[in-house]
Each structure stands twice: as structure tokens, then as C-alpha cells.
Write a protein that holds these residues in place. Structure first.
Motif, short mmCIF file in Angstrom:
data_model
loop_
_atom_site.label_atom_id
_atom_site.label_comp_id
_atom_site.label_asym_id
_atom_site.label_seq_id
_atom_site.Cartn_x
_atom_site.Cartn_y
_atom_site.Cartn_z
N ILE A 295 0.89 -1.20 -0.13
CA ILE A 295 -0.19 0.04 -0.04
C ILE A 295 0.99 1.27 0.08
CG2 ILE A 295 -1.75 -1.09 1.12
CD1 ILE A 295 -0.93 0.66 3.75
N SER A 296 0.24 2.46 0.00
CA SER A 296 1.09 3.56 0.17
C SER A 296 0.86 4.21 1.68
CB SER A 296 0.56 4.68 -0.76
OG SER A 296 -0.84 4.64 -1.06
N ASN A 297 1.89 5.26 1.83
CA ASN A 297 1.81 5.75 3.30
C ASN A 297 0.78 6.71 3.58
OD1 ASN A 297 4.37 4.59 3.79
ND2 ASN A 297 5.47 6.52 3.48
N GLU A 298 -0.10 7.05 2.61
CA GLU A 298 -1.35 7.57 2.56
C GLU A 298 -2.35 6.86 1.84
OE1 GLU A 298 -1.36 11.68 1.63
OE2 GLU A 298 0.30 12.30 3.14
N MET A 299 -3.51 6.61 2.16
CA MET A 299 -4.48 5.70 1.35
C MET A 299 -5.75 5.86 1.84
SD MET A 299 -5.23 2.71 3.61
CE MET A 299 -5.41 1.76 2.35
N SER A 300 -7.04 5.31 1.39
CA SER A 300 -8.20 5.26 2.09
C SER A 300 -8.81 3.91 1.97
CB SER A 300 -9.08 6.35 1.06
OG SER A 300 -9.14 5.81 -0.10
N VAL A 301 -9.74 3.89 2.89
CA VAL A 301 -10.97 2.75 2.82
C VAL A 301 -12.21 3.35 2.89
CG1 VAL A 301 -11.37 0.82 4.08
CG2 VAL A 301 -9.20 1.09 3.79
N THR A 302 -13.04 3.09 2.06
CA THR A 302 -14.37 3.74 2.01
C THR A 302 -15.38 2.62 1.78
OG1 THR A 302 -13.29 5.40 0.56
CG2 THR A 302 -15.67 4.93 0.48
N PHE A 303 -16.61 2.73 2.48
CA PHE A 303 -17.64 1.81 2.50
C PHE A 303 -18.30 1.88 1.22
CE2 PHE A 303 -17.86 2.14 7.26
CZ PHE A 303 -17.72 0.79 7.41
N MET A 304 -18.59 0.57 0.79
CA MET A 304 -19.65 0.45 -0.45
C MET A 304 -20.89 0.40 0.09
SD MET A 304 -17.60 -1.85 -3.22
CE MET A 304 -16.71 -3.09 -1.88
N VAL A 322 -1.88 3.18 -9.77
CA VAL A 322 -3.00 3.24 -8.77
C VAL A 322 -3.92 2.06 -8.45
CG1 VAL A 322 -5.14 4.59 -7.85
CG2 VAL A 322 -3.11 5.87 -9.04
N ALA A 323 -4.15 1.81 -7.54
CA ALA A 323 -4.63 0.28 -7.33
C ALA A 323 -5.90 0.22 -6.02
CB ALA A 323 -3.80 -0.73 -6.73
N ILE A 324 -6.79 -0.46 -6.32
CA ILE A 324 -7.99 -0.56 -5.50
C ILE A 324 -8.02 -2.33 -4.83
CG2 ILE A 324 -9.35 1.21 -6.45
CD1 ILE A 324 -11.17 -0.80 -7.89
N ALA A 325 -8.71 -2.40 -3.81
CA ALA A 325 -8.85 -3.74 -3.32
C ALA A 325 -10.16 -3.78 -2.70
CB ALA A 325 -7.61 -4.34 -2.77
N ALA A 326 -10.97 -4.57 -2.95
CA ALA A 326 -12.40 -4.71 -2.03
C ALA A 326 -12.18 -5.65 -0.92
CB ALA A 326 -13.41 -5.49 -2.95
N GLY A 327 -12.86 -5.24 0.22
CA GLY A 327 -12.77 -5.94 1.47
C GLY A 327 -14.13 -6.44 2.09
N ALA A 328 -14.00 -7.63 2.47
CA ALA A 328 -15.30 -8.02 3.21
C ALA A 328 -15.82 -7.31 4.20
CB ALA A 328 -15.33 -9.47 3.43
N THR A 329 -14.95 -6.68 5.11
CA THR A 329 -15.38 -5.88 6.26
C THR A 329 -14.07 -4.91 6.43
OG1 THR A 329 -13.78 -7.25 7.87
CG2 THR A 329 -16.22 -8.09 7.54
N PRO A 330 -14.28 -3.84 7.25
CA PRO A 330 -13.30 -3.05 7.62
C PRO A 330 -11.84 -3.63 8.03
CG PRO A 330 -15.30 -2.08 8.56
CD PRO A 330 -15.44 -3.39 8.23
N TRP A 331 -11.87 -4.81 8.42
CA TRP A 331 -10.90 -5.36 8.73
C TRP A 331 -10.45 -6.69 7.87
CZ3 TRP A 331 -15.20 -5.10 11.68
CH2 TRP A 331 -16.03 -6.35 11.69
N GLY A 332 -11.13 -6.74 6.76
CA GLY A 332 -10.62 -7.63 5.93
C GLY A 332 -11.72 -8.72 5.83
#
Length: 400
Positions: A295-304, A322-332
Motif C-alpha cells: 500500500i502507500s503511506n497515505e491511502m483510503s478505505v471507503t464503504f460500499m 493506482v490500485a483498489i482492493a475490495a474487502g469483506a469488512t473494515p478488517w478484511g
């Protein structure tokens, strides 16, 4: 012979119809994923909003929060207000004909801006920084915690409005000191928390700064929390609120993503923070599990909308991807990264580089993420004069 010709014509007609039907089926098949396909495009309007020829002319760090505290796409309108904060900002004047800096220029370590609306408009954003008695620019936030070393300064991390704490805006601030030599002549040495009371405006006379335990080094490498904040609360507009605020960090040379959480009512009480170890939440921050890496030293996690999350970042911090990754929950768990954009600005000059992509959910449209990334130069002192407009964020929109 007459009937034979007639039959031949009919056969040709049926064959043509069959071909058209097959072509239509093929067209439908090719369009099967039109509604779910990930697409990315540049959004120059936001970058142009940050392009100026005098005064504040650029920065290489950017975060923002909605001043109503709602952090979800499509929630803004023409009267909505957003607070931006920037790091390493340049003050100067640009010769618009030669497109170069004219005269002297000055740099401050951070500044803020207030923007009104839902669409980019250079006339609706106003910048703020402090000044000394001679009128020289000063950073908006300077370290005043008990253990802050002399000549240290703040690079600003993520933040949010906490409805449960009287709408206080909390911003993480990385304590930085300069070091000689190296391609990056500075290092981070700590993480502070800045609290801005409700309805605060520059110069934030009522601000409070607090040292945190969210910076440490162990056998797994250096860990720094505050790179991303995800409030899973009703006030933030989360789809399935649980009352926790999730705070993400980056660890080690592999740029691993780690996460902590705390109830919004106890946000600045670090004894209440818990850290995800891959199986459960516990008090040992050294036991954090890696959710993903690179990841990068600054990034984001956003709700769908369905409650899942989507991470946005620059691969390995300073990269053209630039990349994105989907997660099942805020903790993966998080899916493998998907590359969604190659930054063209990195090829405008041999010394240019791009880094620290992140989404801005409150400025995004439904079903999309507005993502910014920074542009800078390894030959900064020369290029800020020759290419003064390069040092500002660029924006893309990712539809998913």
C-alpha cells in the motif's frame, strides 16, 4: 428453375437473419459486464480547482472531510462545505506567459482550505495559513506537545468529524524532522492527534494537540497509524454502523496495512483502542495482522453501499500505479489489488514521481470513487521554478 431460384433466395434470407441474430447475441454477450465493469477516467476539474498563479500555488499532500460529518458518495450539495488540509505548500507568483515562478517563493509545512459545493469550482475554495509579524507564511499547525523536538514539524494524516464528541474534528499529524542526505531528506518520528473543537475556524485558537502511542518500531518494522480513518457510525452515513472508528496504519518495508478500532465516544482514550490480530481485537498493537501489502503511506478505505469496503492506494507508495482492493469488512479479508490507473504525470519529466493515492468519499458520486494522487519531483528546487504547476494533486474517478 424458377422455384429453385426462389428457394435459394429464401435460404439466403434465413441465413442473413441467422447471422444477424448471432451477431446480436454476440453483441449482448460482449456487453454482459457493462454494469459491473471497473472503469477509470481523469477528472481534471478538481486538479484545475487547485491550480493558481498567485498566493497558494500547490502542495504535495491532501486530505479532506465533510463538515457535516457524512462521509459517503453522493451526500454533498451546492451548500455543503468541505475542509481540506495540505502538506508542504508553496506560496509564490507564476509568470503565466513563461509558466515559471517569478521572484522568490516560500514553503510552509501545512495549510487548510474550505470549499463549498459538490462540483469543483476555483471560485468556491479559500486557503488559510498563518503569518508572522513580517507577513511571511507559517504552517497552520505546528507541534506544541511536550516531547516535540525543536525544529520538528507536522505532515498531516487523515482525520474526520466525530459526532459523538461534540462534532470535534480529529486530524492525525506525523511528527517530522529533517535529516541530511538521502533521496528523502526527512524522517517521521511520531504521531500526534490534533483536535479542533466544534465550529473551529483558522487559526484554530482552541486547538488541542496530544501525543499518541500510534508510532513504534519492532521486529516487524516501523508502524505508523493515522494514514486512513473510517468512521463506521450513523453520523458518518455508514451503511451498517457499529459505533466504531477504524484507524489504519502502514507497517514495515512491505507496506503492510494494519487496523485498529475504538468506539467513537472514546476516540482519544488510547487505553480503549483495540488492534486486529487476524482472529480477534486485542490490546497488543504489536500483534497486528497484515490485511494486505504494497500500500502507500497515505491511502483510503471507503464503504460500499452493501457494507463491504474498498481500499484505494498507490502501489508501494511512490509508483505510477493506482490500485483498489475490495474487502469483506473494515478488517478484511481483502481481495488482491486491481490496477486501475497509470499516472501520466510521472513521464512529463525524468525527475517527476507520483504517490499516495487515496479516495475522497464525500466528494465522490454514487458508485464511484474520486481519487487523488500527488505529483512531485526529485529535483524539487529546480523543477518548482521551471514547472511550478506540477506540485499539486491530480484526480481520477473510478467507477466500480
Amino acid at each position: 428453375m424458377k422455384y429453385k431460384g426462389y428457394i435459394t433466395a429464401l435460404l439466403c434470407m434465413f441465413a442473413a437473419i441467422a447471422c444477424k441474430t448471432k451477431d446480436a447475441a454476440e453483441a449482448d454477450k460482449k456487453d454482459e459486464y457493462s454494469k459491473s465493469r471497473i472503469t477509470t477516467q481523469a477528472v481534471p476539474g478538481w486538479a484545475e480547482m487547485l491550480r493558481h498563479d498567485s498566493g497558494w500555488i500547490g502542495a504535495d499532500g491532501i486530505y479532506c472531510t465533510a463538515l457535516n460529518g457524512v462521509e459517503k458518495p453522493g451526500a454533498m450539495n451546492d451548500a455543503s462545505e468541505t475542509m481540506f488540509w495540505f502538506s508542504d505548500c508553496i506560496i509564490g507568483d507564476i509568470d503565466t506567459e513563461a509558466d515559471t515562478l517569478k521572484g522568490s517563493w516560500q514553503m510552509m509545512n501545512n495549510s487548510v482550505a474550505y470549499f463549498t459545493g459538490a462540483s469543483p469550482d476555483p471560485g468556491k475554495i479559500k486557503y488559510f495559513w498563518r503569518k508572522d509579524s513580517a507577513g511571511n507564511p507559517l504552517s497552520m499547525f505546528e507541534p506544541n506537545t511536550p516531547n516535540a523536538p525543536e525544529k520538528s514539524y507536522y505532515w498531516l494524516g487523515d482525520g474526520f468529524m466525530n459526532h459523538a464528541r461534540d462534532s470535534t474534528i480529529y486530524i492525525f499529524a506525523y511528527l517530522i524532522r529533517n535529516i541530511p542526505g538521502g533521496i528523502y531528506p526527512f524522517e517521521d518520528i511520531g504521531v500526534s492527534m490534533i483536535a479542533l473543537p466544534k465550529n473551529s475556524r483558522p487559526p484554530y485558537a482552541g486547538q488541542q494537540q496530544k501525543e499518541t502511542p500510534l508510532f513504534f518500531t519492532d521486529a516487524k518494522g516501523k508502524t505508523v497509524f493515522g494514514i486512513c480513518v473510517l468512521p463506521n457510525t450513523t453520523g458518518a452515513g455508514a451503511p451498517k454502523p457499529d459505533g466504531y472508528v477504524y484507524v489504519y496504519g502502514v507497517r514495515g518495508m512491505n507496506k503492510e496495512l494494519v487496523v485498529a478500532r475504538v468506539q467513537d465516544t472514546a476516540f482519544d482514550n488510547f487505553s480503549e483502542w483495540r488492534f486486529w490480530d487476524g482472529l480477534s481485537w486485542n490490546t497488543d498493537m504489536h500483534a497486528c495482522a497484515a490485511l494486505t501489502d504494497n500500500i502507500s503511506n497515505e491511502m483510503s478505505v471507503t464503504f460500499m453501499p452493501d457494507g463491504r469496503v474498498i481500499a484505494a492506494y498507490q502501489l508501494k507508495t511512490a509508483n505510477t500505479t493506482v490500485a483498489i482492493a475490495a474487502g469483506a469488512t473494515p478488517w478484511g479479508p481483502f481481495q488482491p489489488a486491481k490496477k486501475v490507473w497509470e499516472t501520466p504525470e510521472a513521464y512529463d519529466d525524468l525527475d517527476f514521481y507520483t504517490y499516495n493515492a487515496k479516495a475522497h468519499p464525500n466528494l465522490s458520486k454514487p458508485g464511484e470513487l474520486l481519487i487523488s494522487y500527488n505529483v512531485n519531483s526529485f529535483d524539487f528546487l529546480d523543477d518548482i521554478v521551471k514547472h511550478p504547476h506540477h506540485l499539486r494533486p491530480r484526480f481520477i474517478s473510478v467507477k466500480y
